[in-house]
Scaffold this motif. Structure first.
Motif, PDB file in Angstrom:
ATOM      1  N   UNK A 113       1.157   0.486  -1.180  1.00 41.42           N
ATOM      2  CA  UNK A 113      -0.158   0.308  -1.787  1.00 41.42           C
ATOM      3  C   UNK A 113      -1.035  -0.634  -0.983  1.00 41.42           C
ATOM      4  N   UNK A 114      -0.431  -1.720  -0.509  1.00 45.66           N
ATOM      5  CA  UNK A 114      -1.163  -2.660   0.345  1.00 45.66           C
ATOM      6  C   UNK A 114      -1.560  -1.987   1.654  1.00 45.66           C
ATOM      7  N   UNK A 115      -0.616  -1.221   2.230  1.00 45.65           N
ATOM      8  CA  UNK A 115      -0.907  -0.536   3.486  1.00 45.65           C
ATOM      9  C   UNK A 115      -2.033   0.474   3.359  1.00 45.65           C
ATOM     10  N   UNK A 116      -2.060   1.181   2.232  1.00 42.53           N
ATOM     11  CA  UNK A 116      -3.141   2.144   2.000  1.00 42.53           C
ATOM     12  C   UNK A 116      -4.478   1.415   1.898  1.00 42.53           C
ATOM     13  N   UNK A 117      -4.494   0.294   1.178  1.00 36.47           N
ATOM     14  CA  UNK A 117      -5.725  -0.478   1.039  1.00 36.47           C
ATOM     15  C   UNK A 117      -6.223  -0.993   2.383  1.00 36.47           C
ATOM     16  N   UNK A 118      -5.282  -1.331   3.269  1.00 35.79           N
ATOM     17  CA  UNK A 118      -5.646  -1.855   4.591  1.00 35.79           C
ATOM     18  C   UNK A 118      -5.684  -0.767   5.664  1.00 35.79           C
ATOM     19  N   UNK A 119      -5.339   0.468   5.258  1.00 34.57           N
ATOM     20  CA  UNK A 119      -5.311   1.605   6.176  1.00 34.57           C
ATOM     21  C   UNK A 119      -4.411   1.343   7.380  1.00 34.57           C
ATOM     22  N   UNK A 120      -3.200   0.847   7.070  1.00 35.54           N
ATOM     23  CA  UNK A 120      -2.236   0.557   8.130  1.00 35.54           C
ATOM     24  C   UNK A 120      -0.826   0.760   7.576  1.00 35.54           C
ATOM     25  N   UNK A 121      -0.218   1.877   7.967  1.00 35.05           N
ATOM     26  CA  UNK A 121       1.136   2.186   7.502  1.00 35.05           C
ATOM     27  C   UNK A 121       1.969   2.736   8.655  1.00 35.05           C
ATOM     28  N   UNK A 122       3.254   2.409   8.654  1.00 36.65           N
ATOM     29  CA  UNK A 122       4.199   3.044   9.569  1.00 36.65           C
ATOM     30  C   UNK A 122       4.753   4.284   8.858  1.00 36.65           C
ATOM     31  N   UNK A 123       4.023   5.390   8.997  1.00 34.75           N
ATOM     32  CA  UNK A 123       4.318   6.604   8.242  1.00 34.75           C
ATOM     33  C   UNK A 123       5.732   7.117   8.518  1.00 34.75           C
ATOM     34  N   UNK A 124       6.126   7.118   9.790  1.00 32.13           N
ATOM     35  CA  UNK A 124       7.451   7.650  10.137  1.00 32.13           C
ATOM     36  C   UNK A 124       8.564   6.881   9.433  1.00 32.13           C
ATOM     37  N   UNK A 125       8.445   5.560   9.413  1.00 24.25           N
ATOM     38  CA  UNK A 125       9.465   4.740   8.743  1.00 24.25           C
ATOM     39  C   UNK A 125       9.498   5.009   7.242  1.00 24.25           C
ATOM     40  N   UNK A 126       8.309   5.161   6.656  1.00 28.63           N
ATOM     41  CA  UNK A 126       8.235   5.419   5.216  1.00 28.63           C
ATOM     42  C   UNK A 126       8.882   6.762   4.872  1.00 28.63           C
ATOM     43  N   UNK A 127       8.634   7.777   5.696  1.00 30.15           N
ATOM     44  CA  UNK A 127       9.229   9.094   5.453  1.00 30.15           C
ATOM     45  C   UNK A 127      10.749   9.044   5.558  1.00 30.15           C
ATOM     46  N   UNK A 128      11.252   8.278   6.512  1.00 29.72           N
ATOM     47  CA  UNK A 128      12.705   8.135   6.647  1.00 29.72           C
ATOM     48  C   UNK A 128      13.295   7.461   5.419  1.00 29.72           C
ATOM     49  N   UNK A 129      12.648   6.378   4.975  1.00 32.19           N
ATOM     50  CA  UNK A 129      13.129   5.659   3.784  1.00 32.19           C
ATOM     51  C   UNK A 129      13.098   6.566   2.559  1.00 32.19           C
ATOM     52  N   UNK A 130      11.980   7.269   2.369  1.00 28.97           N
ATOM     53  CA  UNK A 130      11.849   8.153   1.210  1.00 28.97           C
ATOM     54  C   UNK A 130      12.881   9.276   1.254  1.00 28.97           C
ATOM     55  N   UNK A 131      13.162   9.786   2.440  1.00 27.77           N
ATOM     56  CA  UNK A 131      14.164  10.849   2.572  1.00 27.77           C
ATOM     57  C   UNK A 131      15.538  10.363   2.129  1.00 27.77           C
ATOM     58  N   UNK A 132      15.878   9.142   2.492  1.00 24.70           N
ATOM     59  CA  UNK A 132      17.184   8.610   2.110  1.00 24.70           C
ATOM     60  C   UNK A 132      17.256   8.281   0.621  1.00 24.70           C
TER      61      UNK A 132
END
Length: 359
Positions: A113-132
């Motif tokens: 949520x913070x990353x979206x507000x700041x428009x800065x996210x490590x998308x690849x890492x988030x997808x890996x975490x969500x997949x697991x």
């Protein structure tokens, strides 16, 4: 400096609630199978194991939480306070309701949520975490289901396992395995409380893990009773040998994930393993579907709720964007209103068909 102290206090409060939630997942099998008779003793054992796991092996996941989801240079005392507050509010409500909740999901949701507000996210890492988040519980269910089938055959072939001497040995083994599952909870979950603090350089890794470990242990021992009761008694009944399977599955999978720095939902792993054992024993009807449905709904909603809360707080206190906050509140009110209206309509329909009456 004041915000730093407040953020630290919220982090410790969050850690206590993590302990309360983690207690259900990590020691519920030993308690539910009867290996540990008293709930108080189960919670004490859980607290000790969680503290040791946090201190010995909590740094890898803390590194991921602190700098692997959003750039660490975005983190300051104010942002950390927003992340921890959003996650703590979500988890505290779940603990009051007695629902086992994944602290990893709500923490990652808050950071996203913070990353979206700041428009800065490590998308690849988030997808890996969500997949697991999906893969690990699915693997836990599968392993428990297969071993459950094996256990059924073993019990038929070796009835002497039900004798008193064998049961005593199994009881000790269940407690030991349960201890290691609680240990894995400490390894994986302490990061959720102290990771943002470490990422913002507000506290050192060693100090953060020590304080976080203490608070998680305290939370497990004094706040974990309701969640423990839900996970241990209300899902399905299982034997000591089945208890070893459930705890062993959860601890091994979570320890492996922790070594690689992946925040994973131990609560979900344990709960799905319990489901796997139940289905293997007597089919899908052996599991309390209402409890499972309630838990699954919270799992799905919790990261989204914490994401929305943290995004809204960022817009309000950092960006000073009151209009976005008004939109979020309006959408939330509309959502609750629609759900309430749907529920009312369904009740009216049932009343109509049951009583033969209209409005």
């Amino acid at each position: 400096m004041t915000l730093t102290y407040i953020a630290a206090i919220v982090a410790l409060f969050f850690a206590m609630n993590i302990g309360a939630s983690g207690a259900a997942a990590s020691i519920s099998v030993a308690y539910g199978s009867g290996a540990i008779k008293k709930r108080k003793n189960a919670l004490i054992i859980c607290g000790i194991a969680i503290f040791l796991g946090a201190v010995i092996g909590g740094s890898e996941v803390a590194e991921t939480i602190g700098s692997g989801i959003i750039p660490s240079d975005l983190l300051n005392a104010q942002v950390v306070l927003i992340i921890l507050s959003s996650a703590a509010i979500s988890l505290f409500i779940a603990n009051l309701l007695g629902i086992p909740l994944s602290t990893s999901e709500i923490t990652v949701g808050s950071i996203v949520g913070v990353g979206i507000a700041q428009q800065a996210l490590f998308i690849d890492n988030i997808l890996v975490i969500a997949a697991f988040w999906v893969i690990v519980p699915a693997v836990g269910f599968t392993i428990a289901f297969l071993l459950g089938k094996v256990i059924t055959r073993v019990n038929r072939k070796y009835p002497q396992l039900k004798e008193k001497k064998a049961q005593k040995i199994l009881t000790i083994f269940v407690i030991i395995v349960g201890f290691f599952e609680a240990f894995s909870a400490g390894m994986n979950n302490v990061a959720n409380a102290i990771g943002p603090l470490v990422g913002a350089n507000l506290v050192s890794m060693s100090t953060g893990i020590l304080l976080g470990g203490i608070c998680i242990a305290v939370g497990a021992m004094f706040l974990g009773g309701n969640v423990l009761q839900t996970n241990a008694k209300k899902i399905t009944r299982f034997s000591l040998l089945e208890g070893v399977t459930i705890s062993g599955t959860g601890s091994i999978l979570v320890i492996i994930a922790s070594i690689f720095g992946l925040p994973v939902p131990l609560t979900q792993v344990t709960s799905t393993a319990i489901m796997g054992i139940g289905v293997a024993k007597k089919g899908k009807n052996t599991v309390n579907k209402r409890v499972i449905s309630k838990i699954v709904k919270v799992w799905v909603v919790s990261p989204v709720v914490s994401l929305v809360i943290s995004y809204g707080l960022m817009k309000l206190f950092v960006d000073k964007d009151i209009y976005t906050v008004i939109v979020l509140l309006s959408v939330s009110a509309a959502t609750f209103g629609i759900l309430s209206l749907v529920k009312t309509i369904q009740q009216d329909k049932r009343s109509y068909y049951e009583n033969g009456e209209g409005i």
